[in-house]
Scaffold this motif. Structure first.
Motif, PDB file in Angstrom:
ATOM      1  N   UNK A  49      -4.325   1.777  -0.540  1.00 44.96           N
ATOM      2  CA  UNK A  49      -4.556   3.212  -0.684  1.00 44.96           C
ATOM      3  C   UNK A  49      -5.921   3.548  -0.118  1.00 44.96           C
ATOM      4  N   UNK A  50      -6.010   4.663   0.612  1.00 42.46           N
ATOM      5  CA  UNK A  50      -7.292   5.096   1.126  1.00 42.46           C
ATOM      6  C   UNK A  50      -7.469   6.593   0.992  1.00 42.46           C
ATOM      7  N   UNK A  51      -8.649   7.011   0.589  1.00 40.57           N
ATOM      8  CA  UNK A  51      -9.012   8.422   0.607  1.00 40.57           C
ATOM      9  C   UNK A  51      -9.985   8.585   1.773  1.00 40.57           C
ATOM     10  N   UNK A  52      -9.536   9.277   2.805  1.00 39.54           N
ATOM     11  CA  UNK A  52     -10.283   9.432   4.051  1.00 39.54           C
ATOM     12  C   UNK A  52     -10.810  10.855   4.147  1.00 39.54           C
ATOM     13  N   UNK A  53     -12.115  10.971   4.362  1.00 35.39           N
ATOM     14  CA  UNK A  53     -12.769  12.277   4.441  1.00 35.39           C
ATOM     15  C   UNK A  53     -13.305  12.448   5.857  1.00 35.39           C
ATOM     16  N   UNK A  54     -12.954  13.544   6.508  1.00 33.15           N
ATOM     17  CA  UNK A  54     -13.358  13.758   7.894  1.00 33.15           C
ATOM     18  C   UNK A  54     -14.794  14.185   8.052  1.00 33.15           C
ATOM     19  N   UNK A  55     -15.674  13.522   7.351  1.00 30.08           N
ATOM     20  CA  UNK A  55     -17.109  13.809   7.393  1.00 30.08           C
ATOM     21  C   UNK A  55     -17.857  12.500   7.574  1.00 30.08           C
ATOM     22  N   UNK A  56     -18.777  12.468   8.538  1.00 29.07           N
ATOM     23  CA  UNK A  56     -19.565  11.269   8.779  1.00 29.07           C
ATOM     24  C   UNK A  56     -20.982  11.604   9.156  1.00 29.07           C
ATOM     25  N   UNK A 209      -5.164  11.395   2.253  1.00 34.12           N
ATOM     26  CA  UNK A 209      -4.934  10.256   1.368  1.00 34.12           C
ATOM     27  C   UNK A 209      -3.753   9.473   1.946  1.00 34.12           C
ATOM     28  N   UNK A 210      -3.991   8.220   2.286  1.00 38.76           N
ATOM     29  CA  UNK A 210      -2.982   7.396   2.937  1.00 38.76           C
ATOM     30  C   UNK A 210      -2.655   6.191   2.078  1.00 38.76           C
ATOM     31  N   UNK A 211      -1.388   5.790   2.103  1.00 37.80           N
ATOM     32  CA  UNK A 211      -0.954   4.615   1.346  1.00 37.80           C
ATOM     33  C   UNK A 211       0.151   3.906   2.115  1.00 37.80           C
ATOM     34  N   UNK A 212       0.138   2.582   2.040  1.00 37.40           N
ATOM     35  CA  UNK A 212       1.170   1.777   2.690  1.00 37.40           C
ATOM     36  C   UNK A 212       1.491   0.588   1.797  1.00 37.40           C
ATOM     37  N   UNK A 213       2.751   0.210   1.767  1.00 40.48           N
ATOM     38  CA  UNK A 213       3.170  -0.920   0.944  1.00 40.48           C
ATOM     39  C   UNK A 213       4.504  -0.644   0.287  1.00 40.48           C
ATOM     40  N   UNK A 214       4.772  -1.358  -0.789  1.00 36.09           N
ATOM     41  CA  UNK A 214       6.024  -1.187  -1.526  1.00 36.09           C
ATOM     42  C   UNK A 214       5.882   0.037  -2.423  1.00 36.09           C
ATOM     43  N   UNK A 215       6.244   1.190  -1.891  1.00 36.86           N
ATOM     44  CA  UNK A 215       5.998   2.448  -2.583  1.00 36.86           C
ATOM     45  C   UNK A 215       7.080   3.465  -2.252  1.00 36.86           C
ATOM     46  N   UNK A 216       7.085   4.542  -3.007  1.00 33.32           N
ATOM     47  CA  UNK A 216       7.963   5.684  -2.774  1.00 33.32           C
ATOM     48  C   UNK A 216       7.088   6.904  -2.511  1.00 33.32           C
ATOM     49  N   UNK A 217       7.347   7.595  -1.417  1.00 27.99           N
ATOM     50  CA  UNK A 217       6.473   8.705  -1.015  1.00 27.99           C
ATOM     51  C   UNK A 217       6.375   9.783  -2.082  1.00 27.99           C
ATOM     52  N   UNK A 218       7.507  10.226  -2.590  1.00 31.33           N
ATOM     53  CA  UNK A 218       7.491  11.303  -3.582  1.00 31.33           C
ATOM     54  C   UNK A 218       6.703  10.905  -4.820  1.00 31.33           C
ATOM     55  N   UNK A 219       6.802   9.648  -5.202  1.00 32.29           N
ATOM     56  CA  UNK A 219       6.051   9.173  -6.366  1.00 32.29           C
ATOM     57  C   UNK A 219       4.548   9.211  -6.088  1.00 32.29           C
ATOM     58  N   UNK A 220       4.151   8.783  -4.898  1.00 25.77           N
ATOM     59  CA  UNK A 220       2.726   8.818  -4.539  1.00 25.77           C
ATOM     60  C   UNK A 220       2.215  10.253  -4.562  1.00 25.77           C
TER      61      UNK A 220
END
Length: 445
Positions: A49-56, A209-220
């Motif tokens: 899971x990642x929370x990505x903010x377009x600020x640097x 917010x991005x996630x990859x793995x054994x997951x269900x999109x609606x649940x995330x």
């Protein structure tokens, strides 16, 4: 496929939209403009899971240089629901890991856990990013940590030389500044200044917010919405922020030499110049060119400088691309007494490639390296998660793996040779760190 619309009749509240992307990934855009992108990989037992903010760091004023990196530290120090210890211990208690990093154009907070523990990771990570309280005592503690980090970085000449090279290209432009800031900018920065930067910049439309793995999109999506409820990111309806614009030309410096005297065992040098932005169509050709020139053990630079002559342990080329600018460089580390010879060999190889181009065999090998490294780099949930987030945040779209491989396959010999002529012919800047006088490389100006 879109399941609902972002804007209904005036009497109805805004609704989220969900769309299926390339390779089966899905994106839901919340009414606030925050986006949730996932990829289901049922064969794994983990999730990233990642929370990505377009600020640097390029979004900072000179006086606030290092604020984004300062925030990266502070957002793990406590919220209204959790202390710093609870943030780390809750994830570690289930065998997970969490961390963060800051770049010039975005900041990422991420966690990797067992698939069953993804709800916990969402709750902890979203809480940390959305609801930091930033206690004054924590600001002072992290100020000391960051100042030590800056000092430690200066003790790593192999890293420092890249920062010097970047500054040589971009000068006082924000792209030329250190992501960490400097002692002069970090020391006087106040808690109120940092908190103000946080609340002004960390807005829902800027966040993916991005996630990859054994997951269900609606649940995330449900988990994220629950974690966001009542926070500053649970905000009024807005459109997602578009990818950072590349319409303005970033000013660059005239080619020059910068020598930083350090009592080191090796001489570290970077030679190069201005590159291209990340949306430039030539990026595929330059990716192939980079691998041929200095991207692996079979590359020209590695063969000429290390394998044939044993002059350097590490030698490679690289390309860095931003929204509206880029750079292309060659790094080499060698015994100080051999630095001149190494630099001469690098220049000869660059000129030879620019004038004579590359062969068909080299083109095929370069394409294979690009494709192989890309696909092999997607073998874990963390890299899949990063691909989703970067595609959404930086490009506004997700290019399918097959489409990307096809773009690499379509690169022609002429395109690579044109890129070589354009990148490797102009006068270049040189950054050097080592036991050298500032005029030691005057002949290379």
């Amino acid at each position: 496929m879109t399941t609902s619309s972002t804007r209904g009749p005036a009497s109805q509240p805004a609704r989220a939209t969900t769309k299926t992307l390339s390779d089966g990934a899905k994106r839901t855009t919340l009414p606030s403009g925050l986006r949730i992108v996932t990829e289901a990989i049922p064969t794994t037992r983990s999730a990233s899971l990642g929370v990505w903010v377009g600020i640097g760091s390029r979004d900072e004023t000179p006086g606030m240089s290092g604020a984004s990196h300062f925030l990266e530290h502070l957002l793990f120090k406590g919220t209204h629901k959790r202390t710093a210890l609870q943030i780390s211990s809750e994830i570690e208690a289930v065998g997970g890991e969490t961390n963060a990093f800051t770049t010039k154009e975005y900041t990422c907070y991420y966690a990797r856990v067992l698939d069953a523990d993804l709800p916990l990771a969402v709750d902890v990570l979203v809480d940390a990013v959305a609801d930091s309280i930033m206690e004054p005592a924590d600001v002072e503690t992290e100020r000391g940590v960051i100042l030590e980090e800056i000092a430690m970085h200066e003790d790593e000449p192999g890293d420092e030389v890249h920062d010097i090279f970047t500054e040589a290209i971009f000068g006082d432009h924000p792209l030329g500044r250190l992501i960490s800031g400097t002692e002069e900018s970090i020391t006087p920065m106040t808690r109120n200044q940092i908190h103000g930067f946080y609340r002004r910049r960390y807005k829902a439309p800027q966040i993916v917010i991005a996630a990859a793995g054994n997951l269900d999109h609606a649940t995330v999506v449900r988990l994220v919405r629950k974690a966001l409820a009542g926070t500053a990111l649970d905000s009024a309806p807005a459109d997602p922020a578009p990818p950072r614009s590349g319409s303005k030309r970033v000013p660059t410096q005239k080619p020059h030499v910068v020598v930083r005297n350090r009592d080191t065992e090796q001489g570290h040098l970077v030679l190069g110049g201005v590159g291209i932005g990340r949306r430039d169509e030539r990026r595929f050709a330059i990716g192939v060119l980079n691998n041929i020139l200095g991207g692996g053990m079979s590359s020209r630079l590695f063969q000429e400088i290390r394998e044939k002559r044993g002059l350097a342990y590490s030698v490679y080329s690289y390309a860095s691309q931003y929204a509206d600018a880029g750079l292309f460089g060659v790094y080499a580390g060698s015994a100080p007494g051999k630095s001149d010879e190494v630099l001469d060999l690098v220049r000869v190889e660059l000129e030879r490639m620019a004038v004579k181009g590359v062969s068909a065999d080299e083109l095929a090998r370069g394409k294979g390296m690009v494709k192989g490294s890309y696909v092999l780099g997607l073998e874990d949930t963390g890299s899949r998660m990063s691909r989703l987030a970067k595609s959404e945040l930086l490009y506004g779209e997700l290019m399918g793996v097959d489409d990307l491989l096809a773009r690499v396959d379509a690169v022609t010999l002429d395109e690579v040779n044109e890129a070589a002529t354009e990148l490797l012919t102009p006068p270049m800047s040189l950054a050097v760190v080592g036991p050298f006088d500032e005029n030691a490389f005057g002949a290379h100006r």
